[in-house]
Design a protein around this motif. Structure first.
Motif, mmCIF file in Angstrom:
data_model
loop_
_atom_site.group_PDB
_atom_site.id
_atom_site.type_symbol
_atom_site.label_atom_id
_atom_site.label_comp_id
_atom_site.label_asym_id
_atom_site.label_seq_id
_atom_site.Cartn_x
_atom_site.Cartn_y
_atom_site.Cartn_z
ATOM 1 N N LEU A 1 -4.345 -8.055 -5.994
ATOM 2 C CA LEU A 1 -3.686 -6.748 -6.091
ATOM 3 C C LEU A 1 -3.595 -6.286 -7.548
ATOM 4 O O LEU A 1 -2.770 -5.434 -7.883
ATOM 5 C CB LEU A 1 -2.284 -6.816 -5.478
ATOM 6 C CG LEU A 1 -2.212 -7.057 -3.967
ATOM 7 C CD1 LEU A 1 -0.775 -7.325 -3.532
ATOM 8 C CD2 LEU A 1 -2.787 -5.872 -3.208
ATOM 9 N N SER A 2 -4.412 -6.849 -8.397
ATOM 10 C CA SER A 2 -4.362 -6.514 -9.825
ATOM 11 C C SER A 2 -4.755 -5.055 -10.074
ATOM 12 O O SER A 2 -5.484 -4.448 -9.284
ATOM 13 C CB SER A 2 -5.301 -7.437 -10.614
ATOM 14 O OG SER A 2 -4.889 -8.781 -10.511
ATOM 15 N N VAL A 3 -4.222 -4.523 -11.201
ATOM 16 C CA VAL A 3 -4.527 -3.171 -11.667
ATOM 17 C C VAL A 3 -4.167 -2.133 -10.602
ATOM 18 O O VAL A 3 -5.001 -1.361 -10.117
ATOM 19 C CB VAL A 3 -6.014 -3.035 -12.079
ATOM 20 C CG1 VAL A 3 -6.218 -1.747 -12.875
ATOM 21 C CG2 VAL A 3 -6.467 -4.226 -12.907
ATOM 22 N N ASN A 4 -2.885 -2.123 -10.222
ATOM 23 C CA ASN A 4 -2.335 -1.129 -9.308
ATOM 24 C C ASN A 4 -1.006 -0.631 -9.883
ATOM 25 O O ASN A 4 -0.741 -0.816 -11.073
ATOM 26 C CB ASN A 4 -2.169 -1.712 -7.912
ATOM 27 C CG ASN A 4 -3.492 -1.804 -7.157
ATOM 28 O OD1 ASN A 4 -4.063 -0.803 -6.743
ATOM 29 N ND2 ASN A 4 -3.995 -3.032 -6.975
ATOM 30 N N SER A 5 -0.177 -0.033 -9.050
ATOM 31 C CA SER A 5 1.129 0.470 -9.497
ATOM 32 C C SER A 5 2.248 -0.072 -8.615
ATOM 33 O O SER A 5 3.194 0.626 -8.263
ATOM 34 C CB SER A 5 1.132 2.006 -9.485
ATOM 35 O OG SER A 5 0.143 2.514 -10.343
ATOM 36 N N ILE A 6 2.154 -1.342 -8.261
ATOM 37 C CA ILE A 6 3.110 -1.994 -7.361
ATOM 38 C C ILE A 6 4.399 -2.319 -8.114
ATOM 39 O O ILE A 6 4.359 -2.822 -9.241
ATOM 40 C CB ILE A 6 2.494 -3.279 -6.777
ATOM 41 C CG1 ILE A 6 1.257 -2.929 -5.947
ATOM 42 C CG2 ILE A 6 3.507 -4.048 -5.940
ATOM 43 C CD1 ILE A 6 0.385 -4.118 -5.614
ATOM 44 N N THR A 7 5.539 -2.036 -7.496
ATOM 45 C CA THR A 7 6.842 -2.307 -8.124
ATOM 46 C C THR A 7 7.665 -3.344 -7.372
ATOM 47 O O THR A 7 8.590 -3.920 -7.942
ATOM 48 C CB THR A 7 7.670 -1.011 -8.233
ATOM 49 O OG1 THR A 7 7.849 -0.459 -6.923
ATOM 50 C CG2 THR A 7 6.969 0.008 -9.117
ATOM 51 N N SER A 8 7.368 -3.576 -6.100
ATOM 52 C CA SER A 8 8.163 -4.511 -5.292
ATOM 53 C C SER A 8 7.260 -5.511 -4.582
ATOM 54 O O SER A 8 6.193 -5.159 -4.069
ATOM 55 C CB SER A 8 8.993 -3.759 -4.257
ATOM 56 O OG SER A 8 9.666 -4.670 -3.402
ATOM 57 N N LEU A 9 7.729 -6.775 -4.536
ATOM 58 C CA LEU A 9 6.987 -7.839 -3.859
ATOM 59 C C LEU A 9 7.601 -8.203 -2.510
ATOM 60 O O LEU A 9 7.139 -9.145 -1.857
ATOM 61 C CB LEU A 9 6.940 -9.087 -4.751
ATOM 62 C CG LEU A 9 6.311 -8.904 -6.135
ATOM 63 C CD1 LEU A 9 6.318 -10.219 -6.908
ATOM 64 C CD2 LEU A 9 4.897 -8.362 -6.021
ATOM 65 N N SER A 10 8.612 -7.475 -2.081
ATOM 66 C CA SER A 10 9.302 -7.821 -0.841
ATOM 67 C C SER A 10 8.382 -7.864 0.388
ATOM 68 O O SER A 10 8.603 -8.708 1.276
ATOM 69 C CB SER A 10 10.476 -6.859 -0.593
ATOM 70 O OG SER A 10 10.027 -5.523 -0.517
ATOM 71 N N PRO A 11 7.338 -7.035 0.500
ATOM 72 C CA PRO A 11 6.472 -7.119 1.679
ATOM 73 C C PRO A 11 5.694 -8.429 1.784
ATOM 74 O O PRO A 11 5.144 -8.743 2.842
ATOM 75 C CB PRO A 11 5.507 -5.937 1.496
ATOM 76 C CG PRO A 11 6.235 -4.972 0.622
ATOM 77 C CD PRO A 11 6.980 -5.854 -0.330
ATOM 78 N N LEU A 12 5.655 -9.206 0.697
ATOM 79 C CA LEU A 12 4.891 -10.452 0.697
ATOM 80 C C LEU A 12 5.710 -11.653 1.166
ATOM 81 O O LEU A 12 5.165 -12.750 1.327
ATOM 82 C CB LEU A 12 4.347 -10.736 -0.710
ATOM 83 C CG LEU A 12 3.455 -9.659 -1.335
ATOM 84 C CD1 LEU A 12 3.038 -10.069 -2.736
ATOM 85 C CD2 LEU A 12 2.226 -9.410 -0.463
ATOM 86 N N ALA A 13 6.988 -11.457 1.398
ATOM 87 C CA ALA A 13 7.879 -12.578 1.722
ATOM 88 C C ALA A 13 7.489 -13.305 3.002
ATOM 89 O O ALA A 13 7.812 -14.483 3.178
ATOM 90 C CB ALA A 13 9.324 -12.085 1.823
ATOM 91 N N GLY A 14 6.786 -12.623 3.890
ATOM 92 C CA GLY A 14 6.396 -13.249 5.151
ATOM 93 C C GLY A 14 4.976 -13.775 5.172
ATOM 94 O O GLY A 14 4.511 -14.291 6.193
#
Length: 262
Positions: A47-60
């Motif tokens: 997911l490099s070189v994006n504008s992601i601010t939250s990692l919560s969707p990855l918890a599962g």
């Protein structure tokens, strides 16, 4: 931009989300990655070189082994709390995010304290000694305020009672752990009511009891590699106590010598 189901299936050349094991979304201008809450089987994710601010969707994403997040907009290392459940995660690339700060050494120790199973961080191998140092000197990563995970951890109790206490067990839960460990249950007077006044000493004693119980219970679930990490961290911690004890004894001996001379 929101990553959609259609985009994921097209990139992975798959027919359903459950079958996607590897996905490369480098430089897609992504801001919303909520789709990953439906992708528990993903193993390698770029997911490099994006504008992601939250990692919560990855918890599962419990099968995730490699995660590449370089050059995003992740604001705080508290977002790493969402990655704690990912026990298979071994490779993380987080560099060039706002959360990394200016102190690269402290940043690395803090990340490794939160995720001690990592074998490579920002393309640099992780050593056992480094993990041991991180567990002692890395900062504690807390759950981001207002997150779903944080709300669940409080069990509806006032913030004052749950602040900085992730091991906030009640009497029944604590004694259940002690029973599994072959230990005697604690008497009721060791569990002051949350609503009744209690001394600071009682609270600290109770918290230490909970911590010890949790550590001993968790040891049963660790594999050989993870136990070696714990062993190294414990040895490093004991060395500190040994040095402090030797310094104290030397100080006493010096004082006794001075008293005799006078």
């Amino acid at each position: 931009m929101k990553l959609t189901r259609k985009q994921v299936l097209a990139k992975a050349k798959a027919s359903d989300l459950e079958s996607v094991k590897k996905l490369n979304c480098w430089g897609c201008n992504l801001t919303d990655i909520s789709i990953f809450s439906q992708m528990a089987n993903i193993e390698v994710l770029t997911l490099s070189v994006n504008s992601i601010t939250s990692l919560s969707p990855l918890a599962g994403c419990l099968s995730l082994c490699e995660l590449y997040l370089r050059r995003n907009l992740i604001p705080s290392l508290s977002e790493l709390s969402h990655l704690r459940p990912l026990t298979r995660l071994r490779v993380l690339w987080l560099a060039e995010n706002p959360c990394c700060g200016s102190d690269s050494s402290q940043y690395r120790l803090t990340v490794l304290r939160c995720l001690p199973r990592l074998q490579k961080l920002d393309n640099q191998p992780v050593t056992e000694d480094e993990i041991g140092l991180a567990l002692m000197e890395g900062e504690v990563v807390t759950t981001p305020p207002g997150s779903h995970q944080n709300q669940l951890s409080t069990n509806g109790l006032p913030d004052a009672e749950t602040e900085n206490d992730p091991l906030n067990y009640n009497m029944e839960e604590t004694n259940k752990i002690r029973e599994e460990l072959g230990m005697k249950p604690l008497p009721r007077d060791k569990f002051p009511s949350l609503s009744s006044p209690s001394t600071r000493e009682n609270k600290l004693s109770l918290k230490k009891t909970h911590t010890l119980d949790a550590v001993l219970l968790l040891l049963r679930d660790l594999d050989e590699e993870e136990l070696r990490v714990v062993h190294t961290a414990t040895q490093n911690r004991l060395q500190i106590y040994t040095v402090d004890s030797e310094m104290f004894n030397d100080s006493l001996q010096t004082q006794k010598t001075a008293d005799i001379q006078h």
